[in-house]
Write an enzyme that holds these catalytic residues in place. Structure first.
Site: not given
Ligand code: INI
Length: 153
Positions: A85, A88, A127
């Site tokens: 939501g 990010h 997918r």
């Molecule tokens: N990382 C993902 O690989 N997929 C996601 O959907 C995701 N979401 O939704 O937040 C995600 N977040 C973490 C990010 O990649 C980092 O690991 C984190 O911010 C620490 O640096």
């Protein structure tokens, strides 16, 4: 007219997989399909090195280290960024995409983009080996093809 294109023979190919722990319920299927597709194209799982990273944001750094090592013919990034939501998603998916393509151009090593960027868990499941195919497999086949294209350039 000269035409250059790569075949899909993965025999003897050394591949690096950078795999996220985030969304592993989906990513595991991308990895499984990717290993199978290498074997179906004459390659071997013994020639695949898997690096596990926390999330898609960390993928470019691991891809860069693998590319810099000179040990791999190609690298495949496997992960899933699923829209929540907040904005990010856009930052994580954007940085992963930008980082991966800049490594590919910097080192001249093919890096395939097998990171799902989807709006929902349903789209991710579709997918990763169900009704929309397996995007990990597709990315891995692209990596194999690019290795064979580059050999001719
Ligand atoms: N990382 C993902 O690989 N997929 C996601 O959907 C995701 N979401 O939704 O937040 C995600 N977040 C973490 C990010 O990649 C980092 O690991 C984190 O911010 C620490 O640096």
């Amino acid at each position: 007219m000269e035409m250059i294109q790569g075949n899909l023979n993965a025999e003897g190919m050394k591949l690096g997989f950078v795999v996220t722990r985030w969304n592993s319920f989906v990513v595991d299927h991308l990895v499984k399909g990717s290993i199978e597709v290498v074997e179906r194209h004459g390659g071997s799982a013994d020639n695949i090195t898997q690096v596990i990273v926390p999330g898609a944001f960390e993928v470019p750094l691991a891809v860069e280290k693998m590319a810099a090592s000179g040990k791999y013919d190609a690298i495949v990034a496997l992960g899933a960024v699923i829209q929540g939501g907040t904005p990010h998603f856009d930052y994580v998916a954007g940085e992963a995409t930008k980082g991966i393509s800049s490594v590919m151009l910097k080192y001249g090593v093919p890096v395939a983009f097998g990171i799902l960027t989807v709006n929902s868990i349903e789209q991710a499941i579709e997918r990763s080996g169900t009704k929309m195919g397996n995007k990990g497999e597709e990315a891995t086949v692209s990596a194999i093809e690019m290795v064979n294209v580059l050999k001719q350039l």
